[in-house]
Enzyme design. Structure first.
Site, PDB file in Angstrom:
ATOM      1  N   THR A 183       0.836  -1.225   0.062  1.00 34.31           N
ATOM      2  CA  THR A 183       0.115  -0.186   0.150  1.00 34.31           C
ATOM      3  C   THR A 183       0.851   1.255   0.073  1.00 34.31           C
ATOM      4  O   THR A 183       0.236   2.311  -0.194  1.00 34.31           O
ATOM      5  CB  THR A 183      -0.951   0.175   1.231  1.00 34.31           C
ATOM      6  OG1 THR A 183      -0.079  -0.075   2.417  1.00 34.31           O
ATOM      7  CG2 THR A 183      -1.894  -1.129   1.204  1.00 34.31           C
ATOM      8  N   LYS A 184       2.076   1.078   0.070  1.00 40.27           N
ATOM      9  CA  LYS A 184       2.938   2.343   0.414  1.00 40.27           C
ATOM     10  C   LYS A 184       3.211   3.105  -0.939  1.00 40.27           C
ATOM     11  O   LYS A 184       2.781   2.479  -2.072  1.00 40.27           O
ATOM     12  CB  LYS A 184       4.352   1.824   0.906  1.00 40.27           C
ATOM     13  CG  LYS A 184       4.173   1.130   2.216  1.00 40.27           C
ATOM     14  CD  LYS A 184       3.461   2.057   3.392  1.00 40.27           C
ATOM     15  CE  LYS A 184       2.801   1.494   4.628  1.00 40.27           C
ATOM     16  NZ  LYS A 184       3.755   0.746   5.574  1.00 40.27           N
ATOM     17  N   ASN A 185       3.854   4.187  -0.879  1.00 36.40           N
ATOM     18  CA  ASN A 185       4.032   5.310  -2.084  1.00 36.40           C
ATOM     19  C   ASN A 185       4.776   4.466  -3.205  1.00 36.40           C
ATOM     20  O   ASN A 185       4.674   4.808  -4.286  1.00 36.40           O
ATOM     21  CB  ASN A 185       4.566   6.545  -1.777  1.00 36.40           C
ATOM     22  CG  ASN A 185       3.563   7.380  -0.787  1.00 36.40           C
ATOM     23  OD1 ASN A 185       2.688   6.897  -0.456  1.00 36.40           O
ATOM     24  ND2 ASN A 185       4.014   8.853  -0.887  1.00 36.40           N
TER      25      ASN A 185
END
Ligand SMILES: *Cc1c(COP(=O)(O)O)cnc(C)c1O
Length: 385
Positions: A183-185
């Site tokens: 889910t991270k950038n």
């Protein structure tokens, strides 16, 4: 009303990532090898750090960092209740004691005043979290660390890339931990990176691979020697070339991803600033947030429903929303082990009942963003007090 459910945070992976992972598979080198080395160099350069160490998760990056600093039994590490549980778990994993300090009301990042009050003769490090991508108040934290001889290890799981006072997160404290969770950038499916001075990263490296003095790539490439020594009881949390293949492509795309995140944030904030029941997130003038999450706070006095019902009403309108985070001291393990009461950290506790994370990812279209805004407006108006 939308025709399909708008998912909260799907990964942004395209054909370029698929091709690079296939190339890694065909290269004959699957685990830690040349692609990890390149990813470490490129990420270090991107955040202005001297060196970087690829590991299997953001959690592992923090744990390896604490171990490399020699933090263990009898030591205390000060961190925030407003985070994912693993920030606090790693302190226990190395045998040290987590000490929580409440957050600032505006950014919900750790409050330097509370940190200073929590320092004892046993304190060895501060572990601030750049919450939602907004850098912590690093000026006072650096001063407290210096005055008390403490290490600064930053949880930057949300903060790639973020700027504080013209300095990129990853080049500020002693060590910085990034996460590349789905889910991270930037994602490598699972993965993480620890950045810092070369001397410290060299010290951390064996902790990520059994404490071995040289990794497999150094031993098995042409001219390599089979010999190695075990110099400490390390963990097994190295990053693989398959993950680095994903990461290298994602890193090249990151500026575009961030540009899109910033556009979405402007559109959200302009709309929510007009809604009496909604408090948009803040961004201090001396920082550039990485905008990992867009977290509104509900003005509950202006609503007849609570936060949980608000999220359920958004879901009924096909908008996925979430909560970041349930404060650590409310979880049964920490509550019972340390005897925490909810109001031991009153700012974090009060914020918890008001926060709603809205969809924020580069794949959102303007129409998606407008759907989110319309749904928030409709729920706020339907249940206005
Ligand atoms: C995601 C996250 C982590 C953990 O990262 P992993 O790569 O999943 O181990 C740590 N801290 C915060 C604040 C996070 O959001």
């Amino acid at each position: 009303m939308r025709e399909t459910f708008l998912s909260f945070s799907p990964p942004a992976v395209g054909e370029e990532e698929i091709a690079e992972v296939a190339a890694a598979l065909r290269s004959g080198w699957l685990t830690t090898g040349p692609r990890v080395a390149r990813f470490e160099r490129e990420l270090a350069e991107a955040v202005g750090a001297e060196a970087a160490l690829g590991v299997s998760s953001g959690t592992a990056a923090m744990q390896v960092g604490l171990a490399a600093l020699g933090i263990g039994a009898g030591d205390e590490v000060i961190t925030t209740p407003m985070t994912f549980c693993s920030t606090v778990h790693v302190i226990e994993h190395v045998g040290a004691t987590p000490v929580l300090a409440d957050v600032e009301p505006g950014t919900l990042c750790i409050d330097p005043v509370a940190v200073e009050a929590a320092v004892t003769p046993r304190t060895k490090a501060i572990l601030p979290v750049h919450l939602y991508g907004h850098p912590c108040a690093m000026g006072p934290l650096l001063e407290i660390a210096k005055a008390n001889g403490l290490a600064l290890v930053e949880d930057a799981a949300h903060a790639l890339p973020a700027i504080w006072n013209g300095r990129t997160v990853g080049s500020i404290g002693d060590l910085t931990a990034f996460s590349f969770y789905a889910t991270k950038n930037l994602t490598t499916a699972e993965g993480g990176m620890l950045t810092g001075a070369k001397e410290l990263i060299d010290r951390a490296r064996p902790w990520a691979l059994h404490g071995m003095s040289r990794d497999a790539h150094a031993r098995y490439q042409a001219g390599g020697s089979w010999y190695y020594e075990v110099v400490l009881p390390g963990y097994k949390c190295n990053l693989t070339d398959l993950q680095a293949a994903l990461g290298l492509v994602q890193l090249a795309k990151l500026p575009r991803f961030q540009e899109r995140r910033a556009q979405i944030v402007s559109r959200y904030t302009a709309a929510f600033a007009e809604m009496p029941a909604v408090e948009p997130p803040v961004e201090r003038s001396n920082v550039a947030s990485a905008w990992h999450l867009y977290v509104i706070r509900l003005r509950l006095a202006r609503l007849t429903i609570d936060r949980n019902r608000f999220i359920a009403e958004l879901a009924a309108r096909d908008i996925g929303a979430s909560v970041h985070f349930i404060p650590v001291h409310l979880h049964p393990y920490y509550r019972d082990r340390y005897g925490f009461a909810p109001d031991d950290f009153p700012v974090a506790h009060a914020a918890y009942h008001r926060i709603v994370s809205l969809p924020l990812h580069p794949g959102l279209t303007d129409a998606d963003v407008d759907d989110v805004i319309a749904a928030v407006a409709e729920v706020a108006e339907t249940f206005a007090r």
